[in-house]
Design a protein around this motif. Structure first.
Motif, PDB file in Angstrom:
ATOM      1  N   ILE A 178     -45.440   0.960  16.605  1.00  0.00           N
ATOM      2  CA  ILE A 178     -44.836   0.359  17.868  1.00  0.00           C
ATOM      3  C   ILE A 178     -43.474  -0.019  17.974  1.00  0.00           C
ATOM      4  CG2 ILE A 178     -46.955   0.192  18.937  1.00  0.00           C
ATOM      5  CD1 ILE A 178     -46.747  -3.033  18.443  1.00  0.00           C
ATOM      6  N   PRO A 179     -42.584  -0.161  18.841  1.00  0.00           N
ATOM      7  CA  PRO A 179     -41.207  -0.701  18.867  1.00  0.00           C
ATOM      8  C   PRO A 179     -41.412  -2.022  18.383  1.00  0.00           C
ATOM      9  CG  PRO A 179     -41.603   0.743  20.600  1.00  0.00           C
ATOM     10  CD  PRO A 179     -42.644   0.435  20.296  1.00  0.00           C
ATOM     11  N   GLY A 180     -40.351  -2.521  17.445  1.00  0.00           N
ATOM     12  CA  GLY A 180     -40.539  -4.113  16.931  1.00  0.00           C
ATOM     13  C   GLY A 180     -41.297  -3.988  15.504  1.00  0.00           C
ATOM     14  N   GLY A 181     -42.025  -3.002  15.185  1.00  0.00           N
ATOM     15  CA  GLY A 181     -42.761  -2.974  13.903  1.00  0.00           C
ATOM     16  C   GLY A 181     -44.118  -3.279  14.150  1.00  0.00           C
ATOM     17  N   GLY A 182     -44.846  -3.252  13.542  1.00  0.00           N
ATOM     18  CA  GLY A 182     -46.544  -3.277  13.290  1.00  0.00           C
ATOM     19  C   GLY A 182     -47.128  -1.877  14.080  1.00  0.00           C
ATOM     20  N   LEU A 183     -48.610  -2.047  13.767  1.00  0.00           N
ATOM     21  CA  LEU A 183     -49.491  -0.959  14.054  1.00  0.00           C
ATOM     22  C   LEU A 183     -50.164  -1.279  15.108  1.00  0.00           C
ATOM     23  CD1 LEU A 183     -50.377   0.420  10.777  1.00  0.00           C
ATOM     24  CD2 LEU A 183     -48.761   1.546  12.276  1.00  0.00           C
ATOM     25  N   ALA A 184     -50.720  -0.334  16.299  1.00  0.00           N
ATOM     26  CA  ALA A 184     -51.276  -0.763  17.353  1.00  0.00           C
ATOM     27  C   ALA A 184     -51.895   0.277  17.928  1.00  0.00           C
ATOM     28  CB  ALA A 184     -50.531  -1.370  18.530  1.00  0.00           C
ATOM     29  N   TYR A 185     -53.277   0.191  18.456  1.00  0.00           N
ATOM     30  CA  TYR A 185     -54.202   1.252  19.150  1.00  0.00           C
ATOM     31  C   TYR A 185     -53.537   1.210  20.632  1.00  0.00           C
ATOM     32  CZ  TYR A 185     -57.162   1.006  15.188  1.00  0.00           C
ATOM     33  OH  TYR A 185     -57.487   1.001  13.843  1.00  0.00           O
ATOM     34  N   GLN A 186     -53.343   2.458  20.968  1.00  0.00           N
ATOM     35  CA  GLN A 186     -52.980   2.772  22.570  1.00  0.00           C
ATOM     36  C   GLN A 186     -54.197   2.908  23.153  1.00  0.00           C
ATOM     37  OE1 GLN A 186     -49.225   5.195  23.815  1.00  0.00           O
ATOM     38  NE2 GLN A 186     -51.056   6.297  24.731  1.00  0.00           N
TER      39      GLN A 186
END
Length: 334
Positions: free
Chosen positions: A279-287
């Motif tokens: 995601i923008p700004g760094g890091g991983l995320a589930y959408q």
């Protein structure tokens, strides 16, 4: 005793029994000298004597903890640690269009102009943007010349086929060359006609700014704009990997808009990505995609906020200590 810490002076106020009941801190840009520390100590004794004389003894006395509280409070905390509570996590979200019409580039080229303003209503058939057609016109001209050349060669071959067996045998090849040239001409004309992109349906035109697209080269299929229905919105959540939880059966989330945090809105989870993405700004995320659970006031597309995602029930102790437990597990391993 006085304790000097760099440029600050910590001065305890004695209680007359060998202890201290309060303290005050003096600080400045330069260090304190010994003479100034002696003066500060005398002031501390004076302040302490005045406070002891003017303050009721009950306020200066240290609060005593009842003996029963030493075992009741830990037992109460131990019981509360096993109380089941729903696991929750916070995730940023954005209001997006629900099933918008994607206006993508139909050809490879450079966008020459954008006719419609961003966030403006459009109707089906309205001109949205056009491509620079210099290359497409040149392709049409070249394809037309190829057709003329192929037709001329075929006509010459047909006229000489009565007396030349070699030309007669090449008639089929020249006819195929003419058909190929005509197909290239038709394709070039089709590409030229695709240089104008028009709205596929009525709705609100969504894109950032004209300057982002004018003069920009795009590839076939690249997304340029969206046409959305303002009354049909969805919510796109980015649930961080470290906060990922097992969603409950109700799949209900609460949304708190930054523009209106006092009025939460309910939404129903529709789908969740299987793999995490950056995601923008760094890091991983589930959408996570969610739809409004009620049909209240319309929410403007583009608003942001924080969503509370609820999951399966867990003990309160695990809920409060989940992150420390995870950190210890990662540090020490199994």
């Amino acid at each position: 005793t006085l304790q000097q810490k760099t440029q600050g002076l910590f001065i305890p106020l004695p209680d007359g029994k060998g202890g201290a009941f309060a303290a005050f801190l003096l600080s400045r840009d330069v260090a304190w000298t010994d003479a100034e520390q002696n003066i500060a100590g005398r002031l501390a004794d004076t302040y302490a004597h005045a406070m002891r004389a003017l303050t009721p003894p009950s306020l200066l006395r240290k609060p005593a903890v009842p003996r029963w509280a030493l075992w009741v409070v830990p037992m109460l905390l131990a019981v509360l640690a096993f109380v089941p509570v729903p696991m929750t996590a916070l995730a940023p979200f954005e209001v997006v269009a629900h099933e918008p019409a994607i206006m993508s580039a139909p050809i490879d080229g450079v966008i020459a102009s954008v006719a419609a303003d961003p966030n403006s209503p459009v109707r089906a058939g309205d001109l949205l943007f056009t491509f620079d057609d210099t290359r497409q016109k040149a392709d049409v001209t070249i394809a037309t010349q190829k057709v003329l050349v192929a037709e001329s060669r075929l006509t010459t071959a047909r006229n000489g086929a009565f007396n030349d067996a070699e030309l007669k045998r090449s008639l089929a090849t020249m006819e195929m060359e003419l058909q190929l040239a005509q197909a290239e001409q038709a394709y070039a004309q089709t590409v030229l006609l695709r240089g104008e992109v028009r709205a596929a349906r009525d709705g609100l035109l969504l894109y950032a700014a004209r300057s982002d697209w004018i003069g920009k080269p795009v590839r076939t299929g690249e997304k340029v704009m969206e046409i959305a229905d303002p009354s049909h919105v969805a919510f796109r959540l980015d649930l961080p990997v470290q906060d990922s939880i097992v969603l409950g059966d109700n799949r209900l989330v609460w949304l708190f808009l930054d523009a209106d945090p006092l009025h939460p809105r309910a939404a129903q989870i529709r789908e969740m990505s299987y793999h995490a993405r950056e995601i923008p700004g760094g890091g991983l995320a589930y959408q996570i995609m969610a739809l409004p659970a009620d049909h209240g006031a319309a929410i403007r597309i583009g608003l942001r906020g924080t969503a509370q995602v609820s999951g399966a029930k867990v003990p309160l102790g695990f809920y409060l200590l989940r992150r420390p437990i995870a950190a210890l597990r990662q540090y020490f391993g199994r």
